[in-house]
Design a protein around this motif. Sequence first.
Motif, PDB file in Angstrom:
ATOM      1  N   PRO A 106     -18.505  -7.692  -4.448  1.00 37.61           N
ATOM      2  CA  PRO A 106     -17.314  -7.300  -5.217  1.00 37.61           C
ATOM      3  C   PRO A 106     -16.291  -6.612  -4.308  1.00 37.61           C
ATOM      4  O   PRO A 106     -16.659  -5.817  -3.435  1.00 37.61           O
ATOM      5  CB  PRO A 106     -17.870  -6.327  -6.257  1.00 37.61           C
ATOM      6  CG  PRO A 106     -19.331  -6.618  -6.311  1.00 37.61           C
ATOM      7  CD  PRO A 106     -19.729  -7.066  -4.951  1.00 37.61           C
ATOM      8  N   VAL A 107     -15.035  -6.921  -4.519  1.00 34.42           N
ATOM      9  CA  VAL A 107     -13.983  -6.331  -3.707  1.00 34.42           C
ATOM     10  C   VAL A 107     -12.806  -5.915  -4.582  1.00 34.42           C
ATOM     11  O   VAL A 107     -12.612  -6.427  -5.681  1.00 34.42           O
ATOM     12  CB  VAL A 107     -13.465  -7.317  -2.633  1.00 34.42           C
ATOM     13  CG1 VAL A 107     -14.540  -7.626  -1.597  1.00 34.42           C
ATOM     14  CG2 VAL A 107     -12.957  -8.603  -3.269  1.00 34.42           C
ATOM     15  N   CYS A 108     -12.041  -4.976  -4.054  1.00 34.11           N
ATOM     16  CA  CYS A 108     -10.799  -4.549  -4.698  1.00 34.11           C
ATOM     17  C   CYS A 108      -9.943  -3.885  -3.629  1.00 34.11           C
ATOM     18  O   CYS A 108     -10.470  -3.142  -2.781  1.00 34.11           O
ATOM     19  CB  CYS A 108     -11.067  -3.583  -5.846  1.00 34.11           C
ATOM     20  SG  CYS A 108      -9.553  -3.003  -6.676  1.00 34.11           S
ATOM     21  N   CYS A 109      -8.663  -4.156  -3.653  1.00 35.98           N
ATOM     22  CA  CYS A 109      -7.767  -3.553  -2.660  1.00 35.98           C
ATOM     23  C   CYS A 109      -7.449  -2.102  -2.986  1.00 35.98           C
ATOM     24  O   CYS A 109      -6.891  -1.380  -2.151  1.00 35.98           O
ATOM     25  CB  CYS A 109      -6.471  -4.351  -2.555  1.00 35.98           C
ATOM     26  SG  CYS A 109      -5.426  -4.260  -4.041  1.00 35.98           S
ATOM     27  N   GLY A 110      -7.757  -1.671  -4.207  1.00 29.99           N
ATOM     28  CA  GLY A 110      -7.497  -0.288  -4.600  1.00 29.99           C
ATOM     29  C   GLY A 110      -6.087  -0.017  -5.079  1.00 29.99           C
ATOM     30  O   GLY A 110      -5.706   1.135  -5.288  1.00 29.99           O
ATOM     31  N   LEU A 111      -5.308  -1.084  -5.290  1.00 34.72           N
ATOM     32  CA  LEU A 111      -3.893  -0.895  -5.600  1.00 34.72           C
ATOM     33  C   LEU A 111      -3.660  -0.115  -6.887  1.00 34.72           C
ATOM     34  O   LEU A 111      -2.742   0.716  -6.961  1.00 34.72           O
ATOM     35  CB  LEU A 111      -3.180  -2.253  -5.683  1.00 34.72           C
ATOM     36  CG  LEU A 111      -1.692  -2.196  -6.014  1.00 34.72           C
ATOM     37  CD1 LEU A 111      -0.926  -1.506  -4.888  1.00 34.72           C
ATOM     38  CD2 LEU A 111      -1.136  -3.591  -6.247  1.00 34.72           C
ATOM     39  N   THR A 112      -4.434  -0.359  -7.921  1.00 36.88           N
ATOM     40  CA  THR A 112      -4.193   0.334  -9.189  1.00 36.88           C
ATOM     41  C   THR A 112      -4.437   1.831  -9.049  1.00 36.88           C
ATOM     42  O   THR A 112      -3.751   2.637  -9.689  1.00 36.88           O
ATOM     43  CB  THR A 112      -5.084  -0.236 -10.305  1.00 36.88           C
ATOM     44  OG1 THR A 112      -6.463  -0.136  -9.912  1.00 36.88           O
ATOM     45  CG2 THR A 112      -4.742  -1.692 -10.577  1.00 36.88           C
ATOM     46  N   TRP A 113      -5.386   2.203  -8.231  1.00 35.43           N
ATOM     47  CA  TRP A 113      -5.599   3.628  -7.961  1.00 35.43           C
ATOM     48  C   TRP A 113      -4.487   4.163  -7.063  1.00 35.43           C
ATOM     49  O   TRP A 113      -4.006   5.277  -7.256  1.00 35.43           O
ATOM     50  CB  TRP A 113      -6.967   3.845  -7.305  1.00 35.43           C
ATOM     51  CG  TRP A 113      -8.111   3.710  -8.248  1.00 35.43           C
ATOM     52  CD1 TRP A 113      -8.515   4.601  -9.202  1.00 35.43           C
ATOM     53  CD2 TRP A 113      -9.023   2.600  -8.345  1.00 35.43           C
ATOM     54  NE1 TRP A 113      -9.615   4.129  -9.878  1.00 35.43           N
ATOM     55  CE2 TRP A 113      -9.952   2.897  -9.377  1.00 35.43           C
ATOM     56  CE3 TRP A 113      -9.155   1.387  -7.670  1.00 35.43           C
ATOM     57  CZ2 TRP A 113     -10.987   2.045  -9.733  1.00 35.43           C
ATOM     58  CZ3 TRP A 113     -10.181   0.523  -8.021  1.00 35.43           C
ATOM     59  CH2 TRP A 113     -11.085   0.846  -9.037  1.00 35.43           C
ATOM     60  N   TYR A 114      -4.076   3.370  -6.106  1.00 34.32           N
ATOM     61  CA  TYR A 114      -3.015   3.776  -5.183  1.00 34.32           C
ATOM     62  C   TYR A 114      -1.721   4.052  -5.944  1.00 34.32           C
ATOM     63  O   TYR A 114      -1.074   5.092  -5.762  1.00 34.32           O
ATOM     64  CB  TYR A 114      -2.803   2.679  -4.144  1.00 34.32           C
ATOM     65  CG  TYR A 114      -1.719   2.967  -3.123  1.00 34.32           C
ATOM     66  CD1 TYR A 114      -2.032   3.516  -1.883  1.00 34.32           C
ATOM     67  CD2 TYR A 114      -0.383   2.661  -3.387  1.00 34.32           C
ATOM     68  CE1 TYR A 114      -1.051   3.764  -0.939  1.00 34.32           C
ATOM     69  CE2 TYR A 114       0.611   2.916  -2.451  1.00 34.32           C
ATOM     70  CZ  TYR A 114       0.272   3.461  -1.225  1.00 34.32           C
ATOM     71  OH  TYR A 114       1.255   3.711  -0.305  1.00 34.32           O
ATOM     72  N   SER A 115      -1.309   3.131  -6.805  1.00 32.03           N
ATOM     73  CA  SER A 115      -0.022   3.264  -7.484  1.00 32.03           C
ATOM     74  C   SER A 115      -0.005   4.408  -8.483  1.00 32.03           C
ATOM     75  O   SER A 115       1.065   4.904  -8.842  1.00 32.03           O
ATOM     76  CB  SER A 115       0.357   1.953  -8.179  1.00 32.03           C
ATOM     77  OG  SER A 115      -0.602   1.618  -9.160  1.00 32.03           O
ATOM     78  N   THR A 116      -1.172   4.830  -8.954  1.00 29.82           N
ATOM     79  CA  THR A 116      -1.235   5.988  -9.852  1.00 29.82           C
ATOM     80  C   THR A 116      -1.575   7.269  -9.092  1.00 29.82           C
ATOM     81  O   THR A 116      -1.852   8.302  -9.708  1.00 29.82           O
ATOM     82  CB  THR A 116      -2.271   5.754 -10.970  1.00 29.82           C
ATOM     83  OG1 THR A 116      -3.533   5.392 -10.396  1.00 29.82           O
ATOM     84  CG2 THR A 116      -1.801   4.656 -11.915  1.00 29.82           C
ATOM     85  N   GLY A 117      -1.575   7.196  -7.775  1.00 31.40           N
ATOM     86  CA  GLY A 117      -1.765   8.388  -6.964  1.00 31.40           C
ATOM     87  C   GLY A 117      -3.193   8.866  -6.849  1.00 31.40           C
ATOM     88  O   GLY A 117      -3.433  10.002  -6.433  1.00 31.40           O
TER      89      GLY A 117
END
Length: 952
Positions: free
Chosen positions: A744-755
Motif C-alpha cells: 500500500p502506498v500514499c503520497c501523503g497529500l491529504t495530510w500535507y494540505s491540511t497541515g
Amino acid sequence: MRELADRLPAARTDALTRSAYTADASIYRVVPGAVVEPRDAEEAATAVAVAAAHGVGVTSRGGGTSIAGNAIGPGLVLDFSRHMNEVVAIDPDARTATVQPGAVLGTVRARAAEHGLTVGPDPSTYSRCTIGGMIGNHACGPHSVAWGTTADITERVDVLRADGRLLSMGAGTTGDQELDARLHGLRDAKLAEIRTELGRFSRQVSGYGLHRLLPENGFHVARSLVGSEGTCGIVLGATISLVEVPAARALLVLGFPDVYDAASAAPALARAGALTVEGMDAALVDALRARPGRAAGVDLLPPGGAWLYCEIGGTDPADAEARARRVGRETGARWEVFADPARTDALWSIRRNGAGIATRMADGREAWPGWEDSAVPAENLAGYLKDLHALMAERNRQGTITGHFGEGCLHLRVDWDLTSDAGIADYRAFIEAAADIAVSHGGCASGEHGDGRARSELLTRTYSPELLAAFREFKNIWDPGGLLNPGILVDPAPLDASVRPGPGHDRHALPLLTLSADRGSMAGAVRRCIGVGSCRNATGAMCPSFQATGDEVHSTRGRARVLGEMLRGETLPGAWRSDEVREALDLCLSCKACKSECPVNVDMAAYKAEFLHQHYKGRLRPRAHYALGWLPLLGRIASLAPRAVTALTKRPLIARGLLRIAGLETRRDLPELAPRTFRQWFRARRTSATVGRAPAGRDGTVVERETVVLWPDTFSNYLDPQGAQDTVEVLEALGYDVVLPDGPVCCGLTWYSTGQLGVARAVLDRSLKSLEQHLAAGRTVVGVEPSCTQALREESVELLPDSDTARRLAAQTTTLAELVARHEGEWPFGALDSDAVLQPHCHTEAGPGHGAELEVLARLGVDTDVVTAGCCGLAGNFGFEPGHWEVSQSSAERELYPKVRAADSGTMIVADGFSCRTQISQGTERGATHLAGLLRRALTTGRDTPAQRKNG
C-alpha cells in the motif's frame, strides 16, 4: 485612530488588514492605522475630512506596486483599486480615456484596443497597476521612448484637496483664482531654477514637475501634479490621451558583448524611431536560467552578455520585419527579428518579469530594490554604468540590471544585507555614493517610480537649495497642513528608516518543511514576495481567492505580508497560534498557481501547510481536517463494503447528516465509492492468461518490455478507478509492462494540505519502502492523479530531505502525458478528430505545465480549448470545507463553468484531476474524462480488428 474608526464605519482597523498593507513593492515596512477602500468620491472625501479632523496622515494607494515606498503610510491608507476602478469612457474621436483612479492600466488598454488605440506609458506591471498610481509615481514603461510618459498624456485630473475641496483641472487654470495666483507667483519667483534644473531629459522625474507650469508648457496644472505621489492632492479621476497602435510590429533583439556596448547603442536606436529600447544584462538572464520552468524565451536570445529589445512598427507584418532587419544590420550587433506572437511574448516575459526575477540572484542570494530607478541623459548611460559597477566592485556587491536604455533609465537590484544593522548602514552608504555618481552624469535618482521613501532624502544631492525651497512651497500651497503622504518628497523620512525585513525579523522555530530553496528559513521564504503584485492580475491562474473577493488580504502578496508580520511578532501576537494568520490563509486554495506564475515562485500552499502544522500542533483540529486529511484511511475502510456505503450516501438526508458530522460543506455531494478498487481490478486482470505476458514478435521471439510502476493514488484506487484502468491499457499498448508498488502506498497529500505534516512524512516514508527496488532498478513511476504526481516530485523531498529514495522518486516520476509525448516507438493511436475543453490541473501547472497534454491531444487530432483561469475551485479539500463555497464557485465561474456549459455535446471535457472532474460534474450538466480515457478511445480506433489481424 480609535476615534477615527468610530467616525468612519468603512475603516478597517483590524490587525489582519493593517498587516496586509504594511508594504508595497519596496524595501520598506510601515504599519498603517486604518485602511479604507472608498466606493465613490463622497466616501473618499468623508475619509479625508475625518482624517484631517484627527490630524491623521492620508496615503493614496492603487495596485500597491510602488517600488519607492510611496504607497504605504502610518495613518489612513486609501485603497482605490477595489471599488473605484471603472473605465468611465473611451472617446475614440478625441483619443482619450476617462477613468476612476483605481482603473487598471491593462483594462484601459483592452478597452482602448477596441478602437485601435492604446495608452502610451506601459509599465511592466500594466496588468495590475492603476491609472491613479501611474499619475502619482509618474510611470513610464518601455514605450515612453516613443509615446511619452504619464505626464505627457495626462489631460485633466479630478483632485481632492486636504481641505475637502474637489477641483477638476487641466491646462491654463486650476479653477480657483487664489490657487492660480499662488502657483503663478511661485513659478515666476523661481523661473530661473525651474528652467535650468528641471525638464532636462525625459526621465527626470525627481521632485515636483514645476516646469509643467511654465508659460511655454501652457501652465498645465494637471501635469505638474503627475509624480507628486499623493502629497498635494488625492486623484479621484483622470482623463488621459491615447495613441494609435501601429498596424504591425516586429521585435528586434540585439546581443552585445557587455552592458556598456548596449547602453552606447541605445540612443541611436531611439532616434531611429524604435518604439522600445529596453536593456538587460547577463546577470538577469542567469537568474532566470536558475529557475526551473521559468526560462522560456532565454534560448531565443542572440549570443551576448547584454541585450536590447527594440520594437519596430510597420504598415504590415512584412514592412515591420523589413524595417527591423534594416535597423539590426546598421548596428553591427548580433541580432534576431521575431514576429511570431508566441515567441515575442516569451521574450517580453523576461523583461516584464524582471522586477520579480531579479529578487533572487542565480545562486539564490536575495537582491533588493533601493537604487532601482536612477536616470541620466541616454548618451551618458554607458559612462554612468561603468562608474556604478566600479562602486559595486568597491563595496563587494553584485546585482542585476534592466532598464529603459533608450531614455537612460536604469533598474538595479543589489544583494544588500538588509537583515542586520551593519548591512543597512552599508545600504545607506551605497545609495548616497550612487546618487552622487548619477548627478555627476547629469542625472537624478528617480526615472519613473517616484522618489518615495527610497529617494526623497536624495533631493538635496540633486537640486539647488532654491529649487528645494520651491518644492516646499508647492507642497504648502496644496497641502498646508502636511496631511497627505507625510515623509515623502518634502521633509522626507530617512532613506534607511523602516527598512524591511530589518534586524530581528524572524523570531520563531525552524519549520518542519525543508524549504530548500530558502535554506530552511520560513522568513526567507516569505521574503520572496517583494510585492510586484502578479497575484492581482485580472487574468491568469493566480490568485483565485483574490479574484473572488478583491481583498488585498486574500492575495498571495497580502498573505505573505501577514506571515511576515507574524514572524516579526509585533502587530500580530500569538506567533504560530495567531487566529488572524489562520484567517488570512483560510481562503488560500493551495492551488500552487503562485509557485508557477509568481516571478519569484512564492509557494503559499507550502507556507499554509507549515502554518497549519504549527498552529494546531498539540491541539484539536477542525473536523474537516480529520475527515479530509485521513481520507486515504477512510477510503480503505469504506472499500470493505463499498456498495453498502454508497447506498447510504446516496440518501440525501443521510448524506447531509454525514457532511455535518464530518464538519464539511453541506451543499456538496459526497463522492461515490467505486464498487471495486483499482487494485482489485488490476489483480483480477493479472490473473488472465494473456495480460502481462511479453508479446511474441513475427519470428516467434519474445519482445522485451520496459517495466513501469503505476502509482495507485487514493482517488484513483477508491473513488474513480477508470482513469487508472485506462492508463494501464494505454501503457501496455505502448509496449510497457505495468506493475504496482509492492505494498500500500500514499503520497501523503491529504495530510500535507491540511497541515498534518508529521503524519504526511510518516505515511510517505512507509510508502517509499514499497518502491525501493523499483526505483533502484531505474523504473519510471507513472502518476494518474496530478496532485499526487506533483507531490511525489516535489513535496516528497521537502518532507524527507535526507532520503535517497525520495530523491530518486522525484526524478523518476512522470505523468502519462509526458510519457506518451516522448514515446518514440510505434504510435498505436488513431485520430479522434474532435474538439475538447481542457482543464489543466493547477498542481501540474506549478510543475511541468500542460504542454505535454496539448502535444498528445494535437497528435490525436483534437482541437483543444484550454481553460486558462487556473484552479477549478474545488482544490482537493478546499471546496469541501465550510466557508469556502462562494470562493469555490466563483473560481469555477471565471472560465471553467462557462466553457463547459458552452461546449456542444460532441465536445469532450478533459480533466486529469479528480477534484476538477468532481467540480465539473457537481456544477454543470456535463462530466469530464481523464486524458487516459481519450487515449483509450483512440487506441480502440487505432487497433486492428481481430479479423484484420487474422488476414494480416
